[in-house]
Scaffold this active site. Sequence first.
Site, PDB file in Angstrom:
ATOM      1  N   CYS A   3      55.828  52.556  49.982  1.00 50.15           N
ATOM      2  CA  CYS A   3      57.046  52.838  49.040  1.00 50.15           C
ATOM      3  C   CYS A   3      57.616  53.923  49.482  1.00 50.15           C
ATOM      4  O   CYS A   3      58.394  54.312  48.779  1.00 50.15           O
ATOM      5  CB  CYS A   3      56.320  52.908  47.854  1.00 50.15           C
ATOM      6  SG  CYS A   3      55.688  51.344  46.957  1.00 50.15           S
ATOM      7  N   HIS A  53      59.971  58.020  42.776  1.00 47.47           N
ATOM      8  CA  HIS A  53      59.619  56.465  42.952  1.00 47.47           C
ATOM      9  C   HIS A  53      59.282  55.959  41.634  1.00 47.47           C
ATOM     10  O   HIS A  53      58.461  56.808  41.045  1.00 47.47           O
ATOM     11  CB  HIS A  53      58.478  56.497  44.333  1.00 47.47           C
ATOM     12  CG  HIS A  53      58.106  55.474  44.250  1.00 47.47           C
ATOM     13  ND1 HIS A  53      58.773  54.116  44.290  1.00 47.47           N
ATOM     14  CD2 HIS A  53      56.643  54.835  44.199  1.00 47.47           C
ATOM     15  CE1 HIS A  53      58.268  53.159  44.627  1.00 47.47           C
ATOM     16  NE2 HIS A  53      56.760  53.414  44.325  1.00 47.47           N
ATOM     17  N   ASN A  92      58.542  48.318  39.885  1.00 50.37           N
ATOM     18  CA  ASN A  92      58.531  48.986  41.139  1.00 50.37           C
ATOM     19  C   ASN A  92      59.205  47.991  42.209  1.00 50.37           C
ATOM     20  O   ASN A  92      58.359  47.027  42.439  1.00 50.37           O
ATOM     21  CB  ASN A  92      56.977  49.226  41.346  1.00 50.37           C
ATOM     22  CG  ASN A  92      56.753  49.888  42.775  1.00 50.37           C
ATOM     23  OD1 ASN A  92      57.756  50.216  43.604  1.00 50.37           O
ATOM     24  ND2 ASN A  92      55.536  50.402  43.002  1.00 50.37           N
TER      25      ASN A  92
HETATM   26  O1  UT7 Z   1      54.270  52.294  44.573  1.00 48.99           O
HETATM   27  C1  UT7 Z   1      53.010  52.258  45.047  1.00 48.99           C
HETATM   28  C2  UT7 Z   1      52.118  53.069  44.440  1.00 48.99           C
HETATM   29  N1  UT7 Z   1      51.380  52.334  43.374  1.00 48.99           N
HETATM   30  C3  UT7 Z   1      51.160  53.046  42.421  1.00 48.99           C
HETATM   31  O2  UT7 Z   1      51.457  54.146  42.186  1.00 48.99           O
HETATM   32  C4  UT7 Z   1      50.345  52.260  41.006  1.00 48.99           C
HETATM   33  C5  UT7 Z   1      49.263  53.256  40.476  1.00 48.99           C
HETATM   34  N2  UT7 Z   1      48.407  52.572  39.517  1.00 48.99           N
HETATM   35  C6  UT7 Z   1      48.873  52.154  38.302  1.00 48.99           C
HETATM   36  O3  UT7 Z   1      50.003  52.346  38.089  1.00 48.99           O
HETATM   37  C7  UT7 Z   1      48.067  51.762  37.291  1.00 48.99           C
HETATM   38  O4  UT7 Z   1      46.664  51.968  37.650  1.00 48.99           O
HETATM   39  C8  UT7 Z   1      47.945  50.397  36.806  1.00 48.99           C
HETATM   40  C9  UT7 Z   1      49.205  49.944  36.126  1.00 48.99           C
HETATM   41  C10 UT7 Z   1      47.778  49.519  38.145  1.00 48.99           C
HETATM   42  C11 UT7 Z   1      46.804  50.092  36.029  1.00 48.99           C
HETATM   43  O5  UT7 Z   1      46.585  50.569  34.820  1.00 48.99           O
HETATM   44  P1  UT7 Z   1      45.478  51.660  34.594  1.00 48.99           P
HETATM   45  O6  UT7 Z   1      45.696  52.315  33.217  1.00 48.99           O
HETATM   46  O7  UT7 Z   1      45.062  52.296  35.553  1.00 48.99           O
HETATM   47  O8  UT7 Z   1      44.585  50.320  34.066  1.00 48.99           O
HETATM   48  P2  UT7 Z   1      43.053  50.436  34.508  1.00 48.99           P
HETATM   49  O9  UT7 Z   1      42.943  49.678  35.827  1.00 48.99           O
HETATM   50  O10 UT7 Z   1      42.098  51.546  34.226  1.00 48.99           O
HETATM   51  O11 UT7 Z   1      42.334  49.298  33.347  1.00 48.99           O
HETATM   52  C12 UT7 Z   1      42.545  49.862  31.998  1.00 48.99           C
HETATM   53  C13 UT7 Z   1      41.970  48.531  31.179  1.00 48.99           C
HETATM   54  C14 UT7 Z   1      41.081  47.614  31.732  1.00 48.99           C
HETATM   55  O12 UT7 Z   1      40.280  47.002  30.556  1.00 48.99           O
HETATM   56  P3  UT7 Z   1      38.842  47.754  30.146  1.00 48.99           P
HETATM   57  O13 UT7 Z   1      37.937  47.750  31.133  1.00 48.99           O
HETATM   58  O14 UT7 Z   1      39.104  49.187  29.809  1.00 48.99           O
HETATM   59  O15 UT7 Z   1      38.279  46.821  29.047  1.00 48.99           O
HETATM   60  C15 UT7 Z   1      41.438  46.577  32.490  1.00 48.99           C
HETATM   61  O16 UT7 Z   1      40.703  45.561  32.613  1.00 48.99           O
HETATM   62  O17 UT7 Z   1      43.276  47.838  31.019  1.00 48.99           O
HETATM   63  C16 UT7 Z   1      42.910  46.415  31.672  1.00 48.99           C
HETATM   64  N3  UT7 Z   1      43.960  45.766  32.241  1.00 48.99           N
HETATM   65  C17 UT7 Z   1      45.062  45.370  31.842  1.00 48.99           C
HETATM   66  N4  UT7 Z   1      45.067  44.630  30.397  1.00 48.99           N
HETATM   67  C18 UT7 Z   1      46.277  43.919  30.383  1.00 48.99           C
HETATM   68  C19 UT7 Z   1      44.189  45.863  33.716  1.00 48.99           C
HETATM   69  N5  UT7 Z   1      45.436  45.443  33.829  1.00 48.99           N
HETATM   70  C20 UT7 Z   1      45.811  45.105  32.830  1.00 48.99           C
HETATM   71  C21 UT7 Z   1      47.076  44.047  32.431  1.00 48.99           C
HETATM   72  N6  UT7 Z   1      47.141  43.709  31.310  1.00 48.99           N
HETATM   73  N7  UT7 Z   1      48.038  43.736  33.385  1.00 48.99           N
END
Ligand code: UT7
Length: 328
Positions: A117, A256, A286
Amino acid sequence: MAEKVKAAIRAIETYVPPDILDNHTLEQFVDTSDEWITRRVGVKERHILLGEGKGISDMAVPAIEKLLEKQDIDPLSIDLIIVATVTPDHVFPATANIIADKSGLKNAWGFDMNAACSGFLYALWTASRFIESGRSKRALVIGADKMSAIINYHDRATCVIFGDGAGVVLLEPSEEGGIIDGRMYSDGHGRHYLFQKAGGSCYSPTIDTVMNKEHYVYQEGKKVFQYAVKNMAGVVKEVMEANSLKAEDIAYLIPHQANYRIIQAVAEMMEIPLDKVAINIEKYGNTTNATIPLCLYEWQDKFKKGDNIILTTFGGGFTWGAIYLKWV
Ligand code: UT7
């Protein structure tokens, strides 16, 4: 004494494919919701390039054609083209060759740059050195990705985030402003958290790599999120301090677009109010190397001559960086 020649952005154009994939459609593929994606990522919809055999050159070329036509520029006067991408048309030749051929840039040499990215910023920084040294008089820097080609639409950890798009900027020498300073970084320990395992020389494509879904993006989102905030804020601070800039001196921050919450956190740490921060992630997701040119294009009418603008990015590798420019 005459001011040192800088590389200035003279024009910007973009292309996003017409087909839209919105959150409600994604709800049909994976266990997610429009509410979750909007709240946790900030994306409402993304554009997807459809059509057999279509690659990033099919998005970059129309953007270049618009730019050359609007600016009334002879394609033969472009002497350098750098294409930042993680989804080239083919492994080789470089998509820079393909784009130059399709756009009639017969006098340009060029190459592809892969810094995930951060590629667009790395490419802009590199091209600016060629302009400053006098080796290039007219360079095109392209950020383009067809992320839909490497996304598993059954993996909710990635499919809600990414989209397709392309942007191009024209760089020319200027004595009135332009790219003043920049810092680029990389740290390969981060390579395990965001990558595409197969398709390169370690794991060339086989039935097994396909069956194991190893040609798709793998991401440990939480880890990437933490590093993104820390490193983008750190590098922006460094560039601001090196150039004696305070938050109130910054006209616009162009980050970004990976996650609305990352952008918000970086802006808060820099004490830059959100109305001075370019955010369009809700419309495109993104788009990897296209996010910064898409923002520059949409915000350019607000920029005034002399405005201090900071671009910043973070991506797989890990890679990150910031550029400080004075708008001309
Ligand atoms: O451009 C390159 C660089 N990339 C980035 O900068 C991306 C960086 N990361 C992110 O943007 C975020 O970490 C994500 C969008 C990928 C994920 O968001 P998060 O707030 O970090 O979610 P998480 O992985 O901590 O998950 C929180 C909860 C979990 O459920 P529980 O365990 O709390 O019940 C996940 O299972 O949200 C759940 N979850 C979802 N729910 C609905 C994870 N993905 C999803 C989804 N839809 N797509």
